[in-house]
Design a protein around this motif. Structure first.
Motif: not given
Length: 217
Positions: A44-47, A51-53, A55, A69, A118-119, A121
């Protein structure tokens, strides 16, 4: 200086842990495959740091047809997506073990703020206020042993900031032992996390308002 030493310690400890726990990895992988169709690992895409991404790796605990996600608390009836093995893995936090690979790769640390989606914010922005995005996210952290899923975002971000301000070898040791205690007690584990708690509070307030309205009739 400690940040350099910390990275070396993280690399060595994660490598040793992967070697020692490899039989457990194999057993869990077999159980997951037998329990439901789909891959053993979940990515899963994470921060990450600054704040770079990246997996993140986990043992898969949900059905393969679960929307990707999407935070657990935003699913309709999230428990229905969790597999039988998944319930156990989540309760014991064993689903997080593959993140030792992320630590080995230099994407995470053993101790640090838990990596946000990732979302997310709102959480990332709140962490910016305390400089909590300037360090590697962790397998566990100060916020994890002080409320975990039960914490609202502002408090979670503040605790992450407290960790960054006081980062040291002994603070990391304290967090590690605190994590062991929390996992054994399943402290602060709420399926769906903060979102479920907030929804429950809103539903309760709504019922209270409706009750007061009924009493006036």
């Amino acid at each position: 200086m400690y940040t350099i030493i910390k990275r070396i310690i993280d690399f060595i400890l994660s490598l040793i842990a992967i070697i020692i726990l490899s039989p457990l990895f194999l057993i869990l992988a077999i159980w997951i495959k037998i329990d439901s169709s789909g891959p053993v690992f979940f990515k899963q895409k994470r921060i990450g740091k600054n704040r770079t991404f990246f997996q993140i790796y986990k043992f898969r605990t949900m059905r393969s047809d679960t929307p990707k996600d999407t935070p657990t608390h935003m699913l309709n009836d999230p428990a229905s997506f969790i597999t039988r093995s998944g319930h156990f893995l989540r309760k014991t936090s064993l689903d997080e073990l593959p993140q030792l690979i992320n630590i080995l790769k230099g994407e995470m640390a053993i101790i640090g703020p838990r990596p946000a989606l990732w979302n997310q914010d709102d959480l990332a922005d709140e962490r910016d206020k305390y400089g909590a995005n300037k360090v590697f996210p962790g397998l566990s952290g100060w916020a994890q042993i002080n409320g975990r899923d039960e914490l609202p975002i502002p408090i979670k971000a503040k605790l992450d900031g407290d960790y960054v301000q006081n980062i040291s070898f002994w603070f990391d040791v304290k967090c590690i032992f605190g994590t062991i205690t929390s996992v054994l007690r399943s402290d602060g584990v709420v399926e769906g996390g903060t979102g479920v708690i907030e929804k429950a509070k809103k539903d309760l307030k709504k019922r209270e308002r409706e009750g007061k309205s009924d009493n006036r009739l």
